[in-house]
Design a protein around this motif. Sequence first.
Motif, PDB file in Angstrom:
ATOM      1  N   THR A 243       0.821  -1.202   0.000  1.00 19.38           N
ATOM      2  CA  THR A 243       0.000   0.000   0.000  1.00 19.38           C
ATOM      3  C   THR A 243       0.861   1.260   0.000  1.00 19.38           C
ATOM      4  OG1 THR A 243      -1.667  -1.219   1.265  1.00 19.38           O
ATOM      5  CG2 THR A 243      -1.943   1.173   1.127  1.00 19.38           C
ATOM      6  N   PRO A 244       1.252   1.712  -1.208  1.00 18.80           N
ATOM      7  CA  PRO A 244       1.962   2.989  -1.265  1.00 18.80           C
ATOM      8  C   PRO A 244       0.971   4.105  -0.915  1.00 18.80           C
ATOM      9  CG  PRO A 244       1.962   1.875  -3.415  1.00 18.80           C
ATOM     10  CD  PRO A 244       1.006   1.150  -2.541  1.00 18.80           C
ATOM     11  N   ALA A 245       1.468   5.173  -0.341  1.00 14.81           N
ATOM     12  CA  ALA A 245       0.571   6.273   0.035  1.00 14.81           C
ATOM     13  C   ALA A 245       1.353   7.567   0.139  1.00 14.81           C
ATOM     14  CB  ALA A 245      -0.091   5.963   1.375  1.00 14.81           C
ATOM     15  N   LEU A 246       0.632   8.677  -0.014  1.00 16.16           N
ATOM     16  CA  LEU A 246       1.192   9.969   0.350  1.00 16.16           C
ATOM     17  C   LEU A 246       1.056  10.093   1.855  1.00 16.16           C
ATOM     18  CD1 LEU A 246      -0.482  11.888  -2.542  1.00 16.16           C
ATOM     19  CD2 LEU A 246       1.985  11.999  -2.079  1.00 16.16           C
ATOM     20  N   ARG A 247       1.978  10.813   2.470  1.00 19.06           N
ATOM     21  CA  ARG A 247       1.953  10.909   3.932  1.00 19.06           C
ATOM     22  C   ARG A 247       2.158  12.364   4.344  1.00 19.06           C
ATOM     23  NH1 ARG A 247       5.401  11.465   7.930  1.00 19.06           N
ATOM     24  NH2 ARG A 247       5.101  10.387   9.920  1.00 19.06           N
ATOM     25  N   ALA A 248       1.179  12.904   5.066  1.00 21.59           N
ATOM     26  CA  ALA A 248       1.297  14.278   5.572  1.00 21.59           C
ATOM     27  C   ALA A 248       1.103  14.257   7.073  1.00 21.59           C
ATOM     28  CB  ALA A 248       0.242  15.176   4.919  1.00 21.59           C
ATOM     29  N   CYS A 249       2.068  14.814   7.764  1.00 17.83           N
ATOM     30  CA  CYS A 249       2.046  14.752   9.213  1.00 17.83           C
ATOM     31  C   CYS A 249       2.084  16.175   9.758  1.00 17.83           C
ATOM     32  CB  CYS A 249       3.283  13.983   9.656  1.00 17.83           C
ATOM     33  SG  CYS A 249       3.525  13.991  11.413  1.00 17.83           S
ATOM     34  N   ILE A 250       1.252  16.462  10.730  1.00 15.96           N
ATOM     35  CA  ILE A 250       1.301  17.782  11.350  1.00 15.96           C
ATOM     36  C   ILE A 250       2.181  17.689  12.580  1.00 15.96           C
ATOM     37  CG2 ILE A 250      -0.054  19.551  12.543  1.00 15.96           C
ATOM     38  CD1 ILE A 250      -2.235  18.374  10.336  1.00 15.96           C
ATOM     39  N   SER A 251       3.383  18.228  12.444  1.00 14.85           N
ATOM     40  CA  SER A 251       4.332  18.094  13.539  1.00 14.85           C
ATOM     41  C   SER A 251       4.874  19.458  13.935  1.00 14.85           C
ATOM     42  CB  SER A 251       5.478  17.167  13.134  1.00 14.85           C
ATOM     43  OG  SER A 251       6.108  17.667  11.975  1.00 14.85           O
ATOM     44  N   ASN A 252       4.253  20.496  13.404  1.00 17.54           N
ATOM     45  CA  ASN A 252       4.789  21.833  13.579  1.00 17.54           C
ATOM     46  C   ASN A 252       3.791  22.683  14.359  1.00 17.54           C
ATOM     47  OD1 ASN A 252       5.614  24.523  13.074  1.00 17.54           O
ATOM     48  ND2 ASN A 252       6.737  23.804  11.282  1.00 17.54           N
ATOM     49  N   TYR A 253       4.265  23.316  15.424  1.00 15.60           N
ATOM     50  CA  TYR A 253       3.323  24.104  16.249  1.00 15.60           C
ATOM     51  C   TYR A 253       2.887  25.391  15.564  1.00 15.60           C
ATOM     52  CZ  TYR A 253       7.534  26.689  17.701  1.00 15.60           C
ATOM     53  OH  TYR A 253       8.694  27.417  17.714  1.00 15.60           O
ATOM     54  N   ARG A 254       3.524  25.710  14.425  1.00 22.63           N
ATOM     55  CA  ARG A 254       3.143  26.940  13.737  1.00 22.63           C
ATOM     56  C   ARG A 254       2.102  26.694  12.649  1.00 22.63           C
ATOM     57  NH1 ARG A 254       8.687  30.149  12.587  1.00 22.63           N
ATOM     58  NH2 ARG A 254       7.242  31.880  12.345  1.00 22.63           N
ATOM     59  N   THR A 255       1.808  25.439  12.365  1.00 25.48           N
ATOM     60  CA  THR A 255       0.859  25.129  11.296  1.00 25.48           C
ATOM     61  C   THR A 255      -0.563  25.526  11.699  1.00 25.48           C
ATOM     62  OG1 THR A 255       2.265  23.291  10.632  1.00 25.48           O
ATOM     63  CG2 THR A 255      -0.009  23.232   9.853  1.00 25.48           C
ATOM     64  N   THR A 256      -1.299  26.151  10.744  1.00 24.33           N
ATOM     65  CA  THR A 256      -2.676  26.571  11.006  1.00 24.33           C
ATOM     66  C   THR A 256      -3.619  25.888  10.013  1.00 24.33           C
ATOM     67  OG1 THR A 256      -2.579  28.360   9.403  1.00 24.33           O
ATOM     68  CG2 THR A 256      -1.858  28.873  11.668  1.00 24.33           C
ATOM     69  N   SER A 257      -4.925  26.144  10.182  1.00 23.06           N
ATOM     70  CA  SER A 257      -5.865  25.524   9.247  1.00 23.06           C
ATOM     71  C   SER A 257      -5.691  26.091   7.837  1.00 23.06           C
ATOM     72  CB  SER A 257      -7.305  25.668   9.737  1.00 23.06           C
ATOM     73  OG  SER A 257      -7.533  26.973  10.165  1.00 23.06           O
ATOM     74  N   ASP A 258      -5.227  27.330   7.716  1.00 26.93           N
ATOM     75  CA  ASP A 258      -4.955  27.871   6.379  1.00 26.93           C
ATOM     76  C   ASP A 258      -3.852  27.073   5.684  1.00 26.93           C
ATOM     77  OD1 ASP A 258      -6.844  29.792   6.574  1.00 26.93           O
ATOM     78  OD2 ASP A 258      -5.462  31.439   7.034  1.00 26.93           O
ATOM     79  N   ASP A 259      -2.863  26.654   6.473  1.00 28.89           N
ATOM     80  CA  ASP A 259      -1.771  25.862   5.886  1.00 28.89           C
ATOM     81  C   ASP A 259      -2.289  24.510   5.408  1.00 28.89           C
ATOM     82  OD1 ASP A 259       0.281  27.799   6.425  1.00 28.89           O
ATOM     83  OD2 ASP A 259       0.152  27.219   8.528  1.00 28.89           O
ATOM     84  N   VAL A 260      -3.219  23.944   6.178  1.00 26.51           N
ATOM     85  CA  VAL A 260      -3.821  22.667   5.774  1.00 26.51           C
ATOM     86  C   VAL A 260      -4.557  22.847   4.446  1.00 26.51           C
ATOM     87  CG1 VAL A 260      -5.659  21.035   6.369  1.00 26.51           C
ATOM     88  CG2 VAL A 260      -3.947  21.699   8.092  1.00 26.51           C
ATOM     89  N   LEU A 261      -5.324  23.925   4.335  1.00 27.07           N
ATOM     90  CA  LEU A 261      -6.045  24.180   3.080  1.00 27.07           C
ATOM     91  C   LEU A 261      -5.061  24.406   1.937  1.00 27.07           C
ATOM     92  CD1 LEU A 261      -8.924  26.506   4.367  1.00 27.07           C
ATOM     93  CD2 LEU A 261      -9.032  24.064   3.788  1.00 27.07           C
ATOM     94  N   ALA A 262      -3.965  25.082   2.232  1.00 27.96           N
ATOM     95  CA  ALA A 262      -2.956  25.325   1.186  1.00 27.96           C
ATOM     96  C   ALA A 262      -2.372  24.008   0.688  1.00 27.96           C
ATOM     97  CB  ALA A 262      -1.855  26.238   1.727  1.00 27.96           C
ATOM     98  N   LEU A 263      -2.156  23.068   1.592  1.00 36.33           N
ATOM     99  CA  LEU A 263      -1.618  21.764   1.173  1.00 36.33           C
ATOM    100  C   LEU A 263      -2.608  21.056   0.249  1.00 36.33           C
ATOM    101  CD1 LEU A 263       0.366  19.353   1.307  1.00 36.33           C
ATOM    102  CD2 LEU A 263      -0.882  18.558   3.314  1.00 36.33           C
ATOM    103  N   VAL A 264      -3.884  21.088   0.636  1.00 40.79           N
ATOM    104  CA  VAL A 264      -4.886  20.396  -0.183  1.00 40.79           C
ATOM    105  C   VAL A 264      -4.979  21.058  -1.563  1.00 40.79           C
ATOM    106  CG1 VAL A 264      -7.314  19.682  -0.308  1.00 40.79           C
ATOM    107  CG2 VAL A 264      -6.101  19.626   1.891  1.00 40.79           C
ATOM    108  N   ALA A 265      -4.834  22.385  -1.602  1.00 39.26           N
ATOM    109  CA  ALA A 265      -4.847  23.096  -2.890  1.00 39.26           C
ATOM    110  C   ALA A 265      -3.634  22.683  -3.739  1.00 39.26           C
ATOM    111  CB  ALA A 265      -4.849  24.608  -2.655  1.00 39.26           C
ATOM    112  N   CYS A 266      -2.472  22.570  -3.092  1.00 38.57           N
ATOM    113  CA  CYS A 266      -1.256  22.132  -3.804  1.00 38.57           C
ATOM    114  C   CYS A 266      -1.438  20.748  -4.401  1.00 38.57           C
ATOM    115  CB  CYS A 266      -0.113  21.993  -2.816  1.00 38.57           C
ATOM    116  SG  CYS A 266       0.894  23.397  -2.661  1.00 38.57           S
TER     117      CYS A 266
END
Length: 489
Positions: free
Chosen positions: A451-474
């Motif tokens: 099962t190959p997969a993309l992997r995104a981990c939130i490990s940064n205390y500076r990450t916000t929900s806008d950053d999450v949306l930016a990743l999904v847009a990318c």
Amino acid sequence: MPRDGGPGRPLLLRKSSRTAVWRKTIRAIESYLERVPHQPVSPVLDPARVRELVAGFDFRTPMNALEALDRALEGLWRHQTHTSHPRCFGLFVPAATTLGIAADALVAAFNPQLADWAYSPFAVEAERHLVRTLGEAFGYPPELADGGLTSGGAESNHTAILTALAHAFPDFPERGLRSLPGQPVLYVSAEGHGSVAKAARLCGLGDDAVQAVRVDHEWRADPEDLVARIVRDRRAGCVPFLVVATAGTTGAGAVDPLEDLAAVAEREGLWLHADAAWGGAAAFVPELRSLLCGIEHADSIGFDAHKGLSVPMGVGFHLTRRGELLERVFGVAASGMPRDADSLDVEDPYRRSMLWSRRFAGLKVLLSLAVAGWDGCAAVLRHQVALGEALRHELEHAGWGIVNSTPLPVACFVDRQTSEGGTAEYLEAVARHVVASGKAWLSTTRLGSDTPALRACISNYRTTSDDVLALVACLAEARREIGMNGATP
Ligand SMILES: *Cc1c(COP(=O)(O)O)cnc(C)c1O
């Protein structure tokens, strides 16, 4: 201070130069923290250019200190993936705490030596305090919570194998592996960390001693398979001695069934080590604590402060309720070392851990925890977990399929909108597009064997929900481009 012109001057520098070095360093740190969110997350990979920059340090003519710093800063700015960037959805490398950065600088200046107690009483006792406190946070009784600091999860796993060997085979420290009555075996799930197999090699056990326990559909070790393997191995004349449970696998964030594995280990008389390098942070968040239920039965626990507590790199914990084994494994006679510890009822770290000379890595944990408090740490982790939820939700909404199952903030996913969306080639192409855009960073992984997969981990205390949306847009952009041009670059 030696007068200017003393033999130490090339290393100490003049006072005016030192002042300039400190100023520049502090300015560079603050400017990094402020400006990094506006930089590309990762560099264009260009070996020729990096090598040219590095070759500029030629050591023949002494360099001006500020110029040397400038050259190093150029390298650090331009040629690394910025793990401090809020859109770095990476491996478990967080943005560093402010107090952690300050502590590392102070430790470099005061340079305490932690080999023995009498050399650095404050540093050794501060680390002992941390070990007790963290041990209790994982549920160890205060009078048993013991252990020491490590360079990270790999050293914690290595330490666990050595202590488990000394526990199962009391002659092992003196007589070595050749005194064992048969082929030793340790068990770890197929999703466990590679550092376990590496540590088995370092211990002289080799790959044959490592048995991969089957995982269930949520990538957790299957206790029934473990039992079956133990029975089979014993019948074949092997000598099982250790079970490694992973609390938060590196790929999928899966938490092995700790209660069940603890029961098997107890019944079979095997050492249980919990590798909680990243997932162990759940112990500090009251509503996530139940995820680690059973971890308090482990004979030893590995936890990385440089993952779960956002402290700068190079500090983990080996926690154990069987501290007496540390001295058995690591305590050798050393004639040149001070003996003050004998009369003071204190312990010398060099007799209880792998390293001899050691820096005060605990200060960055001590100060980060002291200033944030448990509540502050819990709030950060809680926020990351909520962002993980939000990320999974947004991904599914956009037609990606989540293939892992964990409350921890890591999402493994494939593309459900195209027939090739689950192939390694396609997923790697997506990751490459995202990374090359400089707008975000994520990786690929492989769960199980297929099962190959993309992997995104939130490990940064500076990450916000806008950053999450930016990743999904990318990701959407990458998918569109691959749709037009194919997966091969
Ligand atoms: C990261 C990790 C390790 C290795 O830890 P280091 O700090 O890199 O030495 C071991 N086990 C797990 C589960 C990990 O996630």
